[in-house]
Design a protein around this motif. Structure first.
Motif, PDB file in Angstrom:
ATOM      1  N   PRO A  75      -0.868  -0.701 -10.073  1.00  0.00           N
ATOM      2  CA  PRO A  75      -1.976  -1.652  -9.700  1.00  0.00           C
ATOM      3  C   PRO A  75      -3.118  -1.374 -10.705  1.00  0.00           C
ATOM      4  O   PRO A  75      -3.509  -0.452 -10.903  1.00  0.00           O
ATOM      5  N   ASP A  76      -3.937  -2.797 -10.692  1.00  0.00           N
ATOM      6  CA  ASP A  76      -5.179  -2.423 -11.613  1.00  0.00           C
ATOM      7  C   ASP A  76      -6.129  -2.542 -10.493  1.00  0.00           C
ATOM      8  O   ASP A  76      -6.029  -2.419  -9.504  1.00  0.00           O
ATOM      9  N   SER A  77      -7.463  -2.565 -11.032  1.00  0.00           N
ATOM     10  CA  SER A  77      -8.686  -2.439 -10.229  1.00  0.00           C
ATOM     11  C   SER A  77      -8.731  -3.516  -9.352  1.00  0.00           C
ATOM     12  O   SER A  77      -9.365  -3.452  -7.910  1.00  0.00           O
ATOM     13  N   VAL A  78      -8.367  -4.766  -9.605  1.00  0.00           N
ATOM     14  CA  VAL A  78      -8.502  -5.989  -8.905  1.00  0.00           C
ATOM     15  C   VAL A  78      -7.589  -5.947  -7.690  1.00  0.00           C
ATOM     16  O   VAL A  78      -7.816  -6.163  -6.616  1.00  0.00           O
ATOM     17  N   ALA A  79      -6.307  -5.528  -7.960  1.00  0.00           N
ATOM     18  CA  ALA A  79      -5.226  -5.205  -6.803  1.00  0.00           C
ATOM     19  C   ALA A  79      -5.851  -4.431  -5.917  1.00  0.00           C
ATOM     20  O   ALA A  79      -5.528  -4.347  -4.691  1.00  0.00           O
ATOM     21  N   LEU A  80      -6.432  -3.044  -6.314  1.00  0.00           N
ATOM     22  CA  LEU A  80      -6.743  -2.160  -5.321  1.00  0.00           C
ATOM     23  C   LEU A  80      -7.975  -2.383  -4.514  1.00  0.00           C
ATOM     24  O   LEU A  80      -8.035  -2.151  -3.470  1.00  0.00           O
ATOM     25  N   VAL A  81      -8.701  -3.143  -5.426  1.00  0.00           N
ATOM     26  CA  VAL A  81      -9.969  -3.649  -4.504  1.00  0.00           C
ATOM     27  C   VAL A  81      -9.515  -4.664  -3.345  1.00  0.00           C
ATOM     28  O   VAL A  81     -10.248  -4.567  -2.209  1.00  0.00           O
ATOM     29  N   SER A  82      -8.511  -5.431  -3.700  1.00  0.00           N
ATOM     30  CA  SER A  82      -8.167  -6.300  -2.740  1.00  0.00           C
ATOM     31  C   SER A  82      -7.222  -5.578  -1.595  1.00  0.00           C
ATOM     32  O   SER A  82      -7.356  -5.821  -0.351  1.00  0.00           O
ATOM     33  N   ALA A  83      -6.669  -4.697  -1.930  1.00  0.00           N
ATOM     34  CA  ALA A  83      -5.961  -3.739  -1.095  1.00  0.00           C
ATOM     35  C   ALA A  83      -6.776  -2.896   0.017  1.00  0.00           C
ATOM     36  O   ALA A  83      -6.745  -2.682   1.144  1.00  0.00           O
ATOM     37  N   ILE A  84      -7.971  -2.436  -0.598  1.00  0.00           N
ATOM     38  CA  ILE A  84      -9.138  -1.882   0.158  1.00  0.00           C
ATOM     39  C   ILE A  84      -9.739  -3.119   1.189  1.00  0.00           C
ATOM     40  O   ILE A  84      -9.870  -2.726   2.469  1.00  0.00           O
ATOM     41  N   LEU A  85      -9.679  -4.286   0.646  1.00  0.00           N
ATOM     42  CA  LEU A  85     -10.354  -5.032   1.667  1.00  0.00           C
ATOM     43  C   LEU A  85      -9.373  -5.352   2.689  1.00  0.00           C
ATOM     44  O   LEU A  85      -9.720  -5.782   3.695  1.00  0.00           O
ATOM     45  N   ALA A  86      -8.202  -5.493   2.446  1.00  0.00           N
ATOM     46  CA  ALA A  86      -7.012  -5.455   3.427  1.00  0.00           C
ATOM     47  C   ALA A  86      -6.967  -4.270   4.569  1.00  0.00           C
ATOM     48  O   ALA A  86      -7.074  -4.591   5.838  1.00  0.00           O
ATOM     49  N   CYS A  87      -7.473  -3.282   4.201  1.00  0.00           N
ATOM     50  CA  CYS A  87      -7.489  -2.288   5.112  1.00  0.00           C
ATOM     51  C   CYS A  87      -8.767  -2.382   5.727  1.00  0.00           C
ATOM     52  O   CYS A  87      -8.998  -2.025   7.041  1.00  0.00           O
ATOM     53  N   SER A  88     -10.044  -2.787   5.316  1.00  0.00           N
ATOM     54  CA  SER A  88     -11.028  -3.124   6.085  1.00  0.00           C
ATOM     55  C   SER A  88     -10.902  -4.035   7.058  1.00  0.00           C
ATOM     56  O   SER A  88     -11.447  -4.147   8.203  1.00  0.00           O
ATOM     57  N   HIS A  89      -9.992  -5.243   6.769  1.00  0.00           N
ATOM     58  CA  HIS A  89      -9.733  -6.067   7.780  1.00  0.00           C
ATOM     59  C   HIS A  89      -9.088  -5.649   9.125  1.00  0.00           C
ATOM     60  O   HIS A  89      -9.420  -6.113  10.277  1.00  0.00           O
ATOM     61  N   ILE A  90      -8.215  -4.770   8.930  1.00  0.00           N
ATOM     62  CA  ILE A  90      -7.585  -4.283  10.028  1.00  0.00           C
ATOM     63  C   ILE A  90      -7.880  -2.686  10.342  1.00  0.00           C
ATOM     64  O   ILE A  90      -7.365  -2.205  11.432  1.00  0.00           O
ATOM     65  N   GLY A  91      -9.064  -2.365   9.862  1.00  0.00           N
ATOM     66  CA  GLY A  91      -9.385  -0.882  10.231  1.00  0.00           C
ATOM     67  C   GLY A  91      -8.671   0.153  10.032  1.00  0.00           C
ATOM     68  O   GLY A  91      -8.655   0.948  10.611  1.00  0.00           O
ATOM     69  N   PHE A  92      -7.898   0.012   8.981  1.00  0.00           N
ATOM     70  CA  PHE A  92      -6.650   0.879   8.488  1.00  0.00           C
ATOM     71  C   PHE A  92      -7.602   2.057   7.843  1.00  0.00           C
ATOM     72  O   PHE A  92      -7.295   2.080   6.494  1.00  0.00           O
ATOM     73  N   LEU A  93      -7.873   2.975   8.294  1.00  0.00           N
ATOM     74  CA  LEU A  93      -8.585   4.116   7.620  1.00  0.00           C
ATOM     75  C   LEU A  93      -7.920   5.122   6.866  1.00  0.00           C
ATOM     76  O   LEU A  93      -7.987   5.224   5.807  1.00  0.00           O
ATOM     77  N   LYS A  94      -6.557   5.604   7.379  1.00  0.00           N
ATOM     78  CA  LYS A  94      -5.690   6.544   6.619  1.00  0.00           C
ATOM     79  C   LYS A  94      -5.318   5.772   5.382  1.00  0.00           C
ATOM     80  O   LYS A  94      -5.232   6.368   4.425  1.00  0.00           O
ATOM     81  N   LEU A  95      -4.748   4.422   5.173  1.00  0.00           N
ATOM     82  CA  LEU A  95      -4.241   4.074   4.257  1.00  0.00           C
ATOM     83  C   LEU A  95      -5.414   3.822   3.288  1.00  0.00           C
ATOM     84  O   LEU A  95      -5.467   4.096   1.827  1.00  0.00           O
ATOM     85  N   GLY A  96      -6.713   3.292   3.818  1.00  0.00           N
ATOM     86  CA  GLY A  96      -7.835   3.301   2.917  1.00  0.00           C
ATOM     87  C   GLY A  96      -8.052   4.465   2.004  1.00  0.00           C
ATOM     88  O   GLY A  96      -8.496   4.533   1.147  1.00  0.00           O
ATOM     89  N   LYS A  97      -8.087   5.703   2.840  1.00  0.00           N
ATOM     90  CA  LYS A  97      -8.286   7.016   2.228  1.00  0.00           C
ATOM     91  C   LYS A  97      -7.250   7.432   1.141  1.00  0.00           C
ATOM     92  O   LYS A  97      -7.593   7.745   0.154  1.00  0.00           O
ATOM     93  N   SER A  98      -6.074   6.776   1.221  1.00  0.00           N
ATOM     94  CA  SER A  98      -5.084   7.107   0.338  1.00  0.00           C
ATOM     95  C   SER A  98      -5.334   6.137  -1.005  1.00  0.00           C
ATOM     96  O   SER A  98      -5.154   6.830  -1.904  1.00  0.00           O
ATOM     97  N   ILE A  99      -5.820   5.039  -0.683  1.00  0.00           N
ATOM     98  CA  ILE A  99      -5.952   4.036  -1.872  1.00  0.00           C
ATOM     99  C   ILE A  99      -7.381   4.804  -2.673  1.00  0.00           C
ATOM    100  O   ILE A  99      -7.282   4.677  -3.922  1.00  0.00           O
ATOM    101  N   HIS A 100      -8.161   5.295  -1.672  1.00  0.00           N
ATOM    102  CA  HIS A 100      -9.486   5.982  -2.476  1.00  0.00           C
ATOM    103  C   HIS A 100      -8.983   7.176  -3.251  1.00  0.00           C
ATOM    104  O   HIS A 100      -9.497   7.306  -4.358  1.00  0.00           O
ATOM    105  N   GLY A 101      -8.010   7.945  -2.684  1.00  0.00           N
ATOM    106  CA  GLY A 101      -7.550   8.866  -3.612  1.00  0.00           C
ATOM    107  C   GLY A 101      -7.030   8.575  -4.810  1.00  0.00           C
ATOM    108  O   GLY A 101      -7.062   9.346  -5.786  1.00  0.00           O
ATOM    109  N   PHE A 102      -6.017   7.602  -4.685  1.00  0.00           N
ATOM    110  CA  PHE A 102      -5.410   7.017  -5.727  1.00  0.00           C
ATOM    111  C   PHE A 102      -6.369   6.532  -7.098  1.00  0.00           C
ATOM    112  O   PHE A 102      -6.078   6.859  -8.225  1.00  0.00           O
ATOM    113  N   ILE A 103      -7.437   5.712  -6.524  1.00  0.00           N
ATOM    114  CA  ILE A 103      -8.568   5.278  -7.354  1.00  0.00           C
ATOM    115  C   ILE A 103      -9.222   6.535  -8.145  1.00  0.00           C
ATOM    116  O   ILE A 103      -9.082   6.433  -9.386  1.00  0.00           O
ATOM    117  N   MET A 104      -9.565   7.648  -7.467  1.00  0.00           N
ATOM    118  CA  MET A 104     -10.161   8.795  -8.031  1.00  0.00           C
ATOM    119  C   MET A 104      -9.128   9.369  -9.037  1.00  0.00           C
ATOM    120  O   MET A 104      -9.897   9.883 -10.083  1.00  0.00           O
TER     121      MET A 104
END
Length: 731
Positions: free
Chosen positions: A277-306
């Motif tokens: 995934p590039d930055s656009v796909a990851l930003v969209s995935a983070i947005l999806a986590c925001s929509h459903i309040g899925f904090l655990k998955l959002g943290k994992s994507i954050h770690g992947f980005i870092m």
């Protein structure tokens, strides 16, 4: 060539310079140039082109100026074309105008190649008025000229003008190619004119225009951005070759239209095809986590980005926003403090984050902190600040900064600023002042302004003004069923039953269903969804037993069910039972049952919380000594202000009550999930046509593994999120 003397033929030096340039030996090319006793223009052009192809744009301009200063030989069409291209790439408008003047003096003002380069330079520099003037004066326009104008208007943010240029192109009988179609599709995507977009697609099919991955990706992007997700998916599936941009376009479309599970599913499929995934796909995935309040998955994507990306301000802002909308405000602030490359959007996001959690004073403190930097607040900054005041009840501060915005910062209030101010005043009970503010607006108020006033009148039982506001809302014919429900409720409280029947009839004639209310709670990395009076949950009996105990304790604290929030002619006992089965209460009880004492509970709702649940959650929070966050799902394009978050702090003197409530109850996690409800469409309020509640089981349990074969992996997800099938068109 040295031995035979052919090096000194007129064009030999130029050919040799070009040959050296092709193999990357620019030093040798310069050596040949210096040996030429009287280099002609072809020799000069060869060296200039060599530097252009190498990306040495400053050298291109240096050689051009050296040529002009010597006076001989005279530059030709190729010289001007390559030099103007360098000016365009450098965004050097001043040097470009000098070249244009020189070209005109030498008679090249109507040369088709020079004119195309002039158009390209003006378009790259955003000077579309100048580009249009040159374009209109061109005696002959080729396909390159038309393409430059179309893409120039698109990049300048003027899609309407781009479409108009295409219409002129058709009128003059010029056939478009794939590159023209790319620019036109981008214009349709930005403008939202799907009539023209579909016509362009049909034209491409009828005329068998050859398409590649770029053209097909633009088609996917156009359909996805405008909500035609099923069509976008069909085009995507028919693509013979897909790259990262193609996948990201579809993932972004799903996320931006509120189809979170589809976005996350496509992210997984993308990796199965061997693409990272590039930055656009990851930003969209983070947005999806925001929509459903899925904090655990959002943290994992954050770690992947870092681990794999430079944490720039775009990614940083998206992750900050995700933490805030998932209820973790402290994490959002901690990350904001660590982001070095902040921009104005980052500051606005942090101000808005405090606002949605009801921390108006902290939002103001952040605003003042930003004021000490080089960034100046814009209209979005003040919208976030005023919204924060609204959700914190800071009426005086709101009045002060609204006036300061106009007088000191010279920012004229737009519709959204008036919405925030009307909402602030109406929430606080100042509905007459809010109405006066509406009457002072220079433009006709939009539906959102009247809805803000209507909501305040409803909450404070200002029925005469409320019915007037309801009438104004109906005049504007909104397409949101939730607004009609609010209007109907106001008329019902006023016992204006004729109007209630009229509104209900209009709702029925709209042909769409009202959004079913639901609440999500995350437990051990899994999302659990509840609807009002939903008895299908395996732990329903335990949930209701706990709610009965909580109700007993709440009444000791003075809680009394607010039956006025049940807008039906029923007995009081029935109304109280209905209030006790609201989805957020079921979700909170389940969270209490399945998490350890002291764990914070975050509830994500898709509809506003009612007044009774608002008071009940305060009492529950105090009884169980827990922090409970209730927040709305953050869908786009909501007309009603979507923010109604509150973080409830717990006084220490109520510790210990929790243990008596849970005596003998095992704390365990249920695998019962209803998470495809995240597929509710934010614009139509409907479930996908292929989805039924009986099918919504086991949809989003995401145990996370961050490392596996160098990819971001959601273990056990494949097969648990339903594949995209038959989602409705979103208009």
């Amino acid at each position: 060539m040295l031995v035979t003397g052919s090096l000194y033929y007129p064009h030999s030096s130029g050919h040799l310079i070009s040959a050296y340039a092709r193999i990357g030996d620019v030093a040798a090319a310069h050596s040949v140039f210096r040996t030429a006793s009287n280099p002609n223009i072809s020799t000069w052009n060869a060296l200039i082109i060599a530097h252009s192809r190498r990306g040495s744009l400053d050298q291109v301009l240096r050689l051009y100026r050296l040529l002009v200063s010597q006076g001989r030989p005279r530059p030709d069409s190729s010289t001007f074309t390559v030099t103007l291209k360098a000016c365009a790439q450098l965004f050097d408008l001043r040097s470009g105008r000098e070249v244009i003047t020189h070209a005109s003096d030498l008679g090249y003002s109507h040369d088709v190649f020079v004119c195309s380069s002039v158009l390209n330079m003006y378009a790259k520099c955003g000077k579309m008025d100048d580009a249009m003037r040159v374009f209109d004066e061109m005696p002959k326009k080729d396909i390159v000229s038309w393409t430059t104008m179309i893409t120039g208007f698109v990049n300048a943010g003027n899609p309407v003008e781009a479409i108009e240029v295409y219409r002129k192109m058709q009128a003059e009988g010029v056939e478009g190619d794939g590159i023209v179609m790319v620019g036109l599709l981008q214009a349709c995507a930005a403008f939202g004119d799907m009539g023209i977009g579909q016509s362009v697609h049909g034209y491409m099919l009828r005329h068998h225009i050859e398409t590649d991955v770029v053209v097909e990706t633009c088609l996917v992007d156009m359909y996805a951005k405008n909500g035609f997700l099923e069509t976008a998916h069909i085009v995507f599936e028919k693509m013979t070759s897909k790259n990262v941009v193609s996948w990201s376009a579809l993932i972004s479309g799903y996320a931006q239209n509120g189809f979170a599970s589809d976005a996350l599913w496509m992210l997984i499929k993308m990796q199965e095809f061997g693409l990272c995934p590039d930055s656009v796909a990851l930003v969209s995935a983070i947005l999806a986590c925001s929509h459903i309040g899925f904090l655990k998955l959002g943290k994992s994507i954050h770690g992947f980005i870092m681990k794999r990306f430079d944490f720039d301000h775009i990614l940083g802002t998206a992750v900050i926003d995700m933490y805030s909308k998932c209820g973790s405000l402290l994490s959002a602030r901690a990350l904001f403090n660590r982001v070095c490359s902040r921009d104005l959007i980052s500051w606005n996001t942090m101000i808005a984050s405090y606002g949605i959690h009801g921390h108006g004073k902290e939002a103001l403190s952040t605003f003042l902190e930003m004021s000490k930097t080089e960034f100046k607040p814009d209209h979005a900054t003040f919208a976030s600040l005023l919204s924060a005041f609204s959700h914190s009840g800071l009426v005086e501060e709101g009045r002060h900064w609204f006036n300061l915005m106009r007088q000191e910062y010279r920012i004229g209030p737009s519709d959204k600023h008036y919405v925030c101010m009307v909402d602030l005043l109406a929430r606080a009970g100042h509905v007459e002042e809010a109405h006066e503010l509406i009457q002072s607006m220079p433009d006709e108020p939009g539906v959102a302004v009247w809805v803000a006033l209507l909501s305040g009148c409803h909450n404070h039982k200002k029925l005469e003004l409320g019915q007037y506001a309801a009438g104004k809302v109906l005049e504007l014919c909104p397409d949101d069923l939730g607004i009609y429900s609010l209007v109907s409720n106001v008329f019902a409280v006023a016992k204006n039953w004729d109007k209630v029947v009229e509104v209900r009839r209009r709702m029925k004639n709209m042909g769409t269903r009202k959004v079913p209310g639901y609440s999500l709670v995350e437990v051990e990395g899994k999302l659990h969804a509840f609807r009002m009076e939903d008895r299908s949950h395996p732990q329903y009996e335990k949930i209701m037993d706990l709610l009965k105990r909580l109700d007993f304790e709440m009444r000791k604290l003075g809680y009394k069910p607010k039956t006025e929030f049940v807008f039906h002619d029923l007995d009081e006992e029935v109304k109280e039972r209905m209030l006790g089965n609201h989805s957020e209460k079921l979700a909170i009880a389940f969270g209490l049952l399945t998490t350890s004492p002291g764990t914070r509970i975050v509830i994500i709702k898709n509809l506003r919380i009612c007044g009774d649940c608002h008071d009940a959650i305060k009492c529950i929070s105090e009884i169980v000594n827990r922090e409970i966050v209730s927040t709305l799902e953050f869908f786009l394009n909501r007309i009603i202000s979507p923010i109604h978050d509150r973080v409830y702090s717990i006084p220490s003197n109520h510790q210990g009550r929790l243990s008596s409530l849970f005596d003998g109850w095992a704390l365990q996690s249920s695998s019962f999930l209803l998470c495809n409800l995240v597929n509710l469409c934010p614009k139509t309020g409907c479930l996908p046509s292929s989805l039924h509640l009986a099918d919504i089981v086991g949809a989003a349990g995401y145990p996370i593994q961050q490392e596996q074969a160098g990819m971001f992996v959601l273990a056990d997800v494949v097969g648990s999120i339903p594949k995209h099938s038959g989602t409705q068109e979103v208009r």
